[in-house]
Design a protein around this motif. Structure first.
Motif, PDB file in Angstrom:
ATOM      1  N   ASP A  80       8.704  18.505   6.202  1.00  0.00           N
ATOM      2  CA  ASP A  80       7.363  18.108   5.750  1.00  0.00           C
ATOM      3  C   ASP A  80       7.099  16.628   5.953  1.00  0.00           C
ATOM      4  N   PHE A  81       7.839  15.983   6.857  1.00  0.00           N
ATOM      5  CA  PHE A  81       7.701  14.537   7.023  1.00  0.00           C
ATOM      6  C   PHE A  81       6.299  14.145   7.469  1.00  0.00           C
ATOM      7  N   GLU A  82       5.631  14.997   8.246  1.00  0.00           N
ATOM      8  CA  GLU A  82       4.293  14.646   8.732  1.00  0.00           C
ATOM      9  C   GLU A  82       3.300  14.521   7.577  1.00  0.00           C
ATOM     10  N   ALA A  83       3.361  15.464   6.649  1.00  0.00           N
ATOM     11  CA  ALA A  83       2.472  15.408   5.485  1.00  0.00           C
ATOM     12  C   ALA A  83       2.793  14.190   4.618  1.00  0.00           C
ATOM     13  N   LEU A  84       4.088  13.864   4.472  1.00  0.00           N
ATOM     14  CA  LEU A  84       4.485  12.695   3.687  1.00  0.00           C
ATOM     15  C   LEU A  84       4.001  11.410   4.349  1.00  0.00           C
ATOM     16  N   ASP A  85       4.163  11.316   5.663  1.00  0.00           N
ATOM     17  CA  ASP A  85       3.696  10.130   6.388  1.00  0.00           C
ATOM     18  C   ASP A  85       2.195   9.943   6.211  1.00  0.00           C
ATOM     19  N   LYS A  86       1.456  11.018   6.330  1.00  0.00           N
ATOM     20  CA  LYS A  86       0.003  10.953   6.226  1.00  0.00           C
ATOM     21  C   LYS A  86      -0.431  10.498   4.838  1.00  0.00           C
ATOM     22  N   LYS A  87       0.137  11.124   3.809  1.00  0.00           N
ATOM     23  CA  LYS A  87      -0.242  10.779   2.432  1.00  0.00           C
ATOM     24  C   LYS A  87       0.159   9.344   2.103  1.00  0.00           C
ATOM     25  N   SER A  88       1.318   8.935   2.550  1.00  0.00           N
ATOM     26  CA  SER A  88       1.790   7.570   2.293  1.00  0.00           C
ATOM     27  C   SER A  88       0.844   6.546   2.905  1.00  0.00           C
ATOM     28  N   ALA A  89       0.450   6.772   4.161  1.00  0.00           N
ATOM     29  CA  ALA A  89      -0.452   5.838   4.845  1.00  0.00           C
ATOM     30  C   ALA A  89      -1.816   5.785   4.168  1.00  0.00           C
ATOM     31  N   GLU A  90      -2.331   6.939   3.761  1.00  0.00           N
ATOM     32  CA  GLU A  90      -3.627   6.970   3.069  1.00  0.00           C
ATOM     33  C   GLU A  90      -3.564   6.193   1.761  1.00  0.00           C
ATOM     34  N   ASN A  91      -2.500   6.412   1.001  1.00  0.00           N
ATOM     35  CA  ASN A  91      -2.345   5.701  -0.284  1.00  0.00           C
ATOM     36  C   ASN A  91      -2.281   4.192  -0.062  1.00  0.00           C
ATOM     37  N   PHE A  92      -1.542   3.781   0.947  1.00  0.00           N
ATOM     38  CA  PHE A  92      -1.361   2.353   1.207  1.00  0.00           C
ATOM     39  C   PHE A  92      -2.670   1.708   1.640  1.00  0.00           C
ATOM     40  N   ARG A  93      -3.376   2.353   2.575  1.00  0.00           N
ATOM     41  CA  ARG A  93      -4.662   1.810   3.040  1.00  0.00           C
ATOM     42  C   ARG A  93      -5.655   1.681   1.892  1.00  0.00           C
ATOM     43  N   ASN A  94      -5.771   2.733   1.090  1.00  0.00           N
ATOM     44  CA  ASN A  94      -6.728   2.707  -0.024  1.00  0.00           C
ATOM     45  C   ASN A  94      -6.383   1.621  -1.042  1.00  0.00           C
ATOM     46  N   ALA A  95      -5.087   1.464  -1.333  1.00  0.00           N
ATOM     47  CA  ALA A  95      -4.667   0.445  -2.295  1.00  0.00           C
ATOM     48  C   ALA A  95      -4.891  -0.955  -1.729  1.00  0.00           C
ATOM     49  N   ALA A  96      -4.660  -1.112  -0.419  1.00  0.00           N
ATOM     50  CA  ALA A  96      -4.878  -2.423   0.209  1.00  0.00           C
ATOM     51  C   ALA A  96      -6.351  -2.814   0.144  1.00  0.00           C
ATOM     52  N   VAL A  97      -7.246  -1.870   0.415  1.00  0.00           N
ATOM     53  CA  VAL A  97      -8.688  -2.130   0.322  1.00  0.00           C
ATOM     54  C   VAL A  97      -9.073  -2.429  -1.122  1.00  0.00           C
ATOM     55  N   ARG A  98      -8.536  -1.660  -2.030  1.00  0.00           N
ATOM     56  CA  ARG A  98      -8.853  -1.817  -3.454  1.00  0.00           C
ATOM     57  C   ARG A  98      -8.434  -3.193  -3.967  1.00  0.00           C
ATOM     58  N   ASN A  99      -7.366  -3.746  -3.417  1.00  0.00           N
ATOM     59  CA  ASN A  99      -6.841  -5.038  -3.873  1.00  0.00           C
ATOM     60  C   ASN A  99      -7.253  -6.195  -2.962  1.00  0.00           C
ATOM     61  N   SER A 100      -8.247  -5.947  -2.099  1.00  0.00           N
ATOM     62  CA  SER A 100      -8.827  -6.998  -1.241  1.00  0.00           C
ATOM     63  C   SER A 100      -7.811  -7.659  -0.323  1.00  0.00           C
ATOM     64  N   VAL A 101      -6.847  -6.882   0.169  1.00  0.00           N
ATOM     65  CA  VAL A 101      -5.919  -7.395   1.180  1.00  0.00           C
ATOM     66  C   VAL A 101      -6.696  -7.631   2.474  1.00  0.00           C
TER      67      VAL A 101
END
Length: 476
Positions: A80-101
């Motif tokens: 299931d690495f593909e699903a994990l990679d996808k979810k991880s990247a989405e979480n990181f991008r959203n958090a980066a935007v949320r924290n004004s990176v």
């Protein structure tokens, strides 16, 4: 500038962290396990423990960050690495935007999305997900093929196979084209991205030029002064090739299988943005990068094995990725309770020359005669001074390459051997440690090392015991 590095306990992340500190960045690390972080990085960096699947910890990690490096992928972590990679990247991008990176920098792999392995497709998809909001956050996605550096899986596979097999029976994938790139150049690109004023999303392919894996192995052999013959056969399946790799290289089966799967597909640059956007970086040739990787093995594992100061029983040892531990070691230990360090170390410094090596001198003399017969120095050089040493001195067929008084003496072999050899004496608290290091050259080097091990066991053990006894008697 404050940067966040994820994957800081990995091969790329660890090196990037050290380089970023050298460049003056304020560095925060986001890791799953703080205990895996190097001691030096723990002292110099802010560290937050957590994962990209924990929103609170992810927000803590990204709060106040200017540039975030995303160096996470799921090589060998289940179906299931593909699903994990996808979810991880989405979480990181959203958090980066949320924290004004301001910017995300990512390192993925070369290869066409429609003609590559599942892992490389997942890594490309990770880059696409990170870059999907270009109006909200800038993203630079670097893509690299085979990374050449001590400790990288691809480099270690090429080096080990080339060293160990004079005649190689290889599968068809040895003709697959890729673009190697040196680890120093990869780090340069990643560091330069932090200072770049590029806006929006960019995919930047990096490499030193196309070559097949067969060419890589033959050029590696030339760098190591070896002659190798490669014969292609069509019978080796990915599974068989994986077993073949784990037999002759340090990688495990899961890593070998994924690498073989990737090697079936070309991994070459699809754009020239590296030279356009980062013209100040001129990638080194494959041969130069390979030579540097070999030198790094020598330096990290032998010359810099021990620090000049230590607060405990064991000296600080610079981090070396497990996969790169190619230097053979044979260690012997003697306790030196109630003997002053100056006396013990003084006894060590008296080894060789007219006083001999304190154990089975007849065998040392025979080894010296053999060395003379094949054009070496032998034992008749003796030593400059019977009691004192300095860096650069010779002791029979050894040369002093490092000397820290009352702590460490490192000798490099000048005898004729199929490889490079060192002999180290380290005084750590109340323990005298003697270690023979050997970096073999090809198959003969390995045969030589294992043929000498039985002699090491009784010669070095007895020598160390008598060094301590001489110190106790103060016959200096």
């Amino acid at each position: 500038m404050k940067i966040l590095i994820t994957g800081a306990t990995g091969y790329i992340g660890r090196r990037l962290a050290y380089k970023a500190l050298d460049e003056g960045f304020s560095v925060r690390l986001f890791v799953r396990n703080t205990r895996k972080v190097d001691t030096e990085l723990q002292r110099k960096c802010e560290i937050i423990q957590g994962s990209t699947f924990e929103e609170d910890n992810l927000d803590r990690a990204l709060n106040g960050i200017d540039v975030a490096y995303y160096l996470i992928h799921s090589m060998g972590k289940g179906s299931d690495f593909e699903a994990l990679d996808k979810k991880s990247a989405e979480n990181f991008r959203n958090a980066a935007v949320r924290n004004s990176v301001a910017k995300i920098v990512y390192l993925g792999g070369l290869g066409e999305q429609s003609n590559t392995s599942r892992h490389l497709r997942s890594r490309n998809e990770t880059g696409r997900i990170l870059s999907s909001d270009p109006d909200k956050i800038d993203v630079i996605c670097f893509r690299a093929g085979v990374i050449i550096g001590s400790g990288s899986a691809s480099f270690e596979i090429v080096r080990n196979i080339t060293e160990k097999l004079p005649l190689m029976v290889a599968p068809r994938w040895v003709e697959t084209l890729t673009e190697p790139v040196g680890i120093q150049d990869v780090i340069k690109y990643l560091i330069s991205a932090a200072d770049s004023d590029l806006k929006g999303s960019h995919v930047v392919d990096i490499g030193t030029g196309k070559m097949s894996f067969k060419e890589m192995m033959l050029k590696a052999a030339k760098v190591m002064h070896l002659k190798r013959i490669i014969i292609k056969v069509p019978l080796l399946t990915p599974n068989l090739s994986s077993y073949w790799l784990i037999l002759f290289t340090p990688v495990n089966f899961d890593v070998a299988k994924e690498l073989i799967e990737g090697l079936k597909f070309p991994s070459v640059k699809e754009n020239d943005k590296a030279s356009q956007l980062f013209p100040e970086i001129q990638p080194e040739s494959y041969e130069k990068a390979f030579t540097k990787a070999l030198e790094e093995i020598y330096d990290n594992q032998v010359i810099s094995s021990w620090c000049d100061s230590s607060g405990g029983r064991h000296c600080d040892v610079p981090f070396v990725n497990e996969i790169s531990k190619a230097v053979y070691k044979d260690m012997h230990i003697a306790e030196v309770d109630n003997v002053e360090a100056e006396k013990v170390f003084g006894s060590v410094k008296m080894l060789g020359g007219k006083r001999g090596w304190l154990a089975y001198d007849i065998l040392w003399q025979l080894r010296g005669i053999m060395d003379k017969l094949i054009g070496g120095y032998g034992l008749n050089r003796g030593r400059r001074n019977e009691k004192e040493l300095r860096v650069g001195d010779y002791i029979d067929f050894w040369k002093v390459v490092d000397l820290v008084e009352n702590k460490r003496l490192l000798l490099q072999a000048q005898m004729k051997v199929p490889g490079k050899a060192w002999l180290e004496f380290s005084l750590i608290d109340n323990t005298l440690v003697q270690t023979a290091f050997f970096y073999p050259k090809g198959l003969m080097g390995r045969l030589y090392w294992f043929s000498m091990l039985p002699f090491h066991k009784f010669i070095f053990g007895k020598m160390l015991h008598r060094v301590v006894k001489r110190a106790e008697k103060q016959v200096l």
